[in-house]
Design a protein around this motif. Structure first.
Motif, PDB file in Angstrom:
ATOM      1  N   ILE A  69      28.319   4.843   8.049  1.00 21.11           N
ATOM      2  CA  ILE A  69      28.342   4.841   6.587  1.00 21.11           C
ATOM      3  C   ILE A  69      27.787   6.176   6.142  1.00 21.11           C
ATOM      4  N   GLY A  70      28.577   6.929   5.396  1.00 18.39           N
ATOM      5  CA  GLY A  70      28.182   8.290   5.048  1.00 18.39           C
ATOM      6  C   GLY A  70      27.259   8.357   3.847  1.00 18.39           C
ATOM      7  N   LEU A  71      26.723   9.519   3.686  1.00 14.74           N
ATOM      8  CA  LEU A  71      25.826   9.800   2.566  1.00 14.74           C
ATOM      9  C   LEU A  71      26.663  10.452   1.479  1.00 14.74           C
ATOM     10  N   ASP A  72      26.840   9.759   0.343  1.00 15.78           N
ATOM     11  CA  ASP A  72      27.700  10.351  -0.697  1.00 15.78           C
ATOM     12  C   ASP A  72      26.915  11.002  -1.830  1.00 15.78           C
ATOM     13  N   GLN A  73      25.594  10.778  -1.869  1.00 19.91           N
ATOM     14  CA  GLN A  73      24.790  11.400  -2.922  1.00 19.91           C
ATOM     15  C   GLN A  73      24.596  12.890  -2.661  1.00 19.91           C
ATOM     16  N   ASP A  74      24.534  13.641  -3.763  1.00 17.54           N
ATOM     17  CA  ASP A  74      24.192  15.052  -3.653  1.00 17.54           C
ATOM     18  C   ASP A  74      22.664  15.164  -3.608  1.00 17.54           C
ATOM     19  N   LEU A  75      22.151  15.770  -2.554  1.00 20.89           N
ATOM     20  CA  LEU A  75      20.688  15.835  -2.384  1.00 20.89           C
ATOM     21  C   LEU A  75      20.081  17.089  -2.999  1.00 20.89           C
ATOM     22  N   TYR A  76      20.942  17.991  -3.467  1.00 21.58           N
ATOM     23  CA  TYR A  76      20.426  19.268  -3.973  1.00 21.58           C
ATOM     24  C   TYR A  76      19.366  19.040  -5.055  1.00 21.58           C
ATOM     25  N   ASN A  77      18.200  19.618  -4.831  1.00 17.58           N
ATOM     26  CA  ASN A  77      17.096  19.553  -5.795  1.00 17.58           C
ATOM     27  C   ASN A  77      16.510  18.150  -6.002  1.00 17.58           C
ATOM     28  N   ARG A  78      16.899  17.183  -5.166  1.00 18.72           N
ATOM     29  CA  ARG A  78      16.344  15.833  -5.298  1.00 18.72           C
ATOM     30  C   ARG A  78      15.097  15.688  -4.434  1.00 18.72           C
ATOM     31  N   ASN A  79      14.242  14.767  -4.838  1.00 20.42           N
ATOM     32  CA  ASN A  79      13.070  14.420  -4.027  1.00 20.42           C
ATOM     33  C   ASN A  79      13.448  13.215  -3.169  1.00 20.42           C
ATOM     34  N   VAL A  80      13.660  13.492  -1.889  1.00 21.15           N
ATOM     35  CA  VAL A  80      14.252  12.509  -0.985  1.00 21.15           C
ATOM     36  C   VAL A  80      13.162  11.881  -0.110  1.00 21.15           C
ATOM     37  N   ILE A  81      13.230  10.573   0.056  1.00 20.60           N
ATOM     38  CA  ILE A  81      12.321   9.863   0.974  1.00 20.60           C
ATOM     39  C   ILE A  81      13.175   9.022   1.925  1.00 20.60           C
ATOM     40  N   GLU A 135       0.837  -1.216   0.000  1.00 14.12           N
ATOM     41  CA  GLU A 135       0.000   0.000   0.000  1.00 14.12           C
ATOM     42  C   GLU A 135       0.868   1.261   0.000  1.00 14.12           C
ATOM     43  N   ILE A 136       1.927   1.231   0.799  1.00 14.66           N
ATOM     44  CA  ILE A 136       2.826   2.398   0.848  1.00 14.66           C
ATOM     45  C   ILE A 136       3.501   2.590  -0.514  1.00 14.66           C
ATOM     46  N   ALA A 137       3.956   1.486  -1.109  1.00 15.55           N
ATOM     47  CA  ALA A 137       4.618   1.570  -2.417  1.00 15.55           C
ATOM     48  C   ALA A 137       3.652   2.117  -3.475  1.00 15.55           C
ATOM     49  N   ASP A 138       2.397   1.679  -3.414  1.00 15.76           N
ATOM     50  CA  ASP A 138       1.398   2.170  -4.386  1.00 15.76           C
ATOM     51  C   ASP A 138       1.237   3.682  -4.267  1.00 15.76           C
ATOM     52  N   LYS A 139       1.188   4.166  -3.016  1.00 19.16           N
ATOM     53  CA  LYS A 139       1.036   5.617  -2.807  1.00 19.16           C
ATOM     54  C   LYS A 139       2.242   6.361  -3.362  1.00 19.16           C
ATOM     55  N   ILE A 140       3.430   5.822  -3.098  1.00 19.72           N
ATOM     56  CA  ILE A 140       4.651   6.486  -3.578  1.00 19.72           C
ATOM     57  C   ILE A 140       4.705   6.450  -5.108  1.00 19.72           C
ATOM     58  N   ASP A 162       5.202  10.807   6.654  1.00 26.67           N
ATOM     59  CA  ASP A 162       4.360  10.993   5.479  1.00 26.67           C
ATOM     60  C   ASP A 162       3.763   9.682   4.996  1.00 26.67           C
ATOM     61  N   TYR A 163       4.507   8.607   5.120  1.00 23.95           N
ATOM     62  CA  TYR A 163       4.025   7.280   4.731  1.00 23.95           C
ATOM     63  C   TYR A 163       4.249   6.339   5.910  1.00 23.95           C
ATOM     64  N   LEU A 164       3.153   6.045   6.619  1.00 24.65           N
ATOM     65  CA  LEU A 164       3.275   5.227   7.835  1.00 24.65           C
ATOM     66  C   LEU A 164       2.591   3.876   7.650  1.00 24.65           C
ATOM     67  N   GLY A 165       3.291   2.823   8.120  1.00 27.09           N
ATOM     68  CA  GLY A 165       2.684   1.493   8.118  1.00 27.09           C
ATOM     69  C   GLY A 165       1.706   1.345   9.265  1.00 27.09           C
ATOM     70  N   PHE A 166       2.224   1.229  10.483  1.00 28.33           N
ATOM     71  CA  PHE A 166       1.385   0.945  11.650  1.00 28.33           C
ATOM     72  C   PHE A 166       1.767   1.833  12.834  1.00 28.33           C
ATOM     73  N   ASP A 225       2.483   9.222  -6.105  1.00 31.70           N
ATOM     74  CA  ASP A 225       2.899  10.588  -5.736  1.00 31.70           C
ATOM     75  C   ASP A 225       4.184  11.041  -6.438  1.00 31.70           C
ATOM     76  N   TYR A 226       5.007  10.114  -6.877  1.00 31.70           N
ATOM     77  CA  TYR A 226       6.355  10.476  -7.352  1.00 31.70           C
ATOM     78  C   TYR A 226       6.603  10.173  -8.832  1.00 31.70           C
ATOM     79  N   GLN A 227       5.532  10.069  -9.608  1.00 31.18           N
ATOM     80  CA  GLN A 227       5.725   9.820 -11.039  1.00 31.18           C
ATOM     81  C   GLN A 227       6.604  10.911 -11.640  1.00 31.18           C
ATOM     82  N   ASP A 228       7.609  10.528 -12.403  1.00 33.62           N
ATOM     83  CA  ASP A 228       8.519  11.445 -13.102  1.00 33.62           C
ATOM     84  C   ASP A 228       9.400  12.285 -12.162  1.00 33.62           C
ATOM     85  N   LEU A 229       9.457  11.941 -10.885  1.00 32.54           N
ATOM     86  CA  LEU A 229      10.265  12.725  -9.941  1.00 32.54           C
ATOM     87  C   LEU A 229      11.565  12.016  -9.547  1.00 32.54           C
ATOM     88  N   ASN A 230      11.752  10.799  -9.989  1.00 33.77           N
ATOM     89  CA  ASN A 230      12.951  10.017  -9.676  1.00 33.77           C
ATOM     90  C   ASN A 230      13.389  10.188  -8.226  1.00 33.77           C
TER      91      ASN A 230
END
Ligand code: IMP
Length: 180
Positions: free
Chosen positions: A87-99, A26-31, A145-149, A34-39
């Motif tokens: 373990i560090g975060l190596d991705q650049d988050l600028y302008n990304r849609n992060v979950i 259900e959570i995956a369906d919502k995402i 924003d997306y909660l299971g239980f 909500d995130y079509q074309d937003l990668n």
């Protein structure tokens, strides 16, 4: 499912594999919706969220990326609030849609410390997907924003969550029994 024992504690079934899998879908369906074309870029917080992240990711049909970060050390049965970045975060988050993918939001302290660091990188959006939430344990208010239980303020294991290292392999979620 019969009760189980991990180390010195007894646990009883709380959420079945079918209930968990249904909710993850259900959570995956919502995402997906909500995130079509937003990668979106998913950030899975290790160790506890690895199973939720894997199952959730398998149900995604949109373009999406995932990375893993280790933030918290959680020893025993009480949230320490002591955060270690292994373990560090190596991705650049600028302008990304992060979950963010979390196994459980308990006191909220972990995300309260982590979220400002992410906001600093100016993502286009920042949302949280958490399988479990213990509202009664809240010390720092976190919007999920997306909660299971929503679950009672009792210690749980299974489906990635551990009690002193054990229980992560369980397909179900178990709750500490009162007599333990
Ligand atoms: P918080 O900072 O108190 O919200 O705790 C977050 C982390 O504590 C989670 O990602 C889990 O790894 C761990 N945690 C909190 N409650 C439980 C529990 O009931 N069982 C196992 N781990 C837990």
């Amino acid at each position: 499912m019969p009760p189980i024992k991990l180390h010195d504690k007894h646990f009883e079934i709380y959420l079945s594999e079918a209930e968990i899998q249904q909710k993850v879908k259900e959570i995956a369906d919502k995402i997906n919706n909500d995130y079509q074309d937003l990668n979106p870029l998913f950030i899975s917080i290790l160790n506890g969220s690895f199973m939720f992240a894997a199952d959730l990711f398998k149900h995604l049909t949109i373009d999406s990326e995932i990375c893993f970060i280790k933030l918290a050390s959680y020893k025993g049965m009480k949230s320490s609030g002591h955060i270690i970045t292994a373990i560090g975060l190596d991705q650049d988050l600028y302008n990304r849609n992060v979950i963010i993918i979390e196994d459980i939001v308990d006191t909220g302290k972990t995300l309260d410390v982590f979220l400002p660091k992410l906001h600093h990188q100016q993502p286009a959006s920042l949302k949280i997907a958490a399988l479990l939430h213990k509202p009664e344990a809240t010390e720092k208010q976190i919007t999920i924003d997306y909660l299971g239980f929503s679950i009672p303020n009792k210690f749980v294991v299974g489906y990635g969550l551990d009690y002193d290292g054990l229980g992560r392999n369980l397909k179900e979620i178990y709750q500490l029994t009162d007599e333990a």
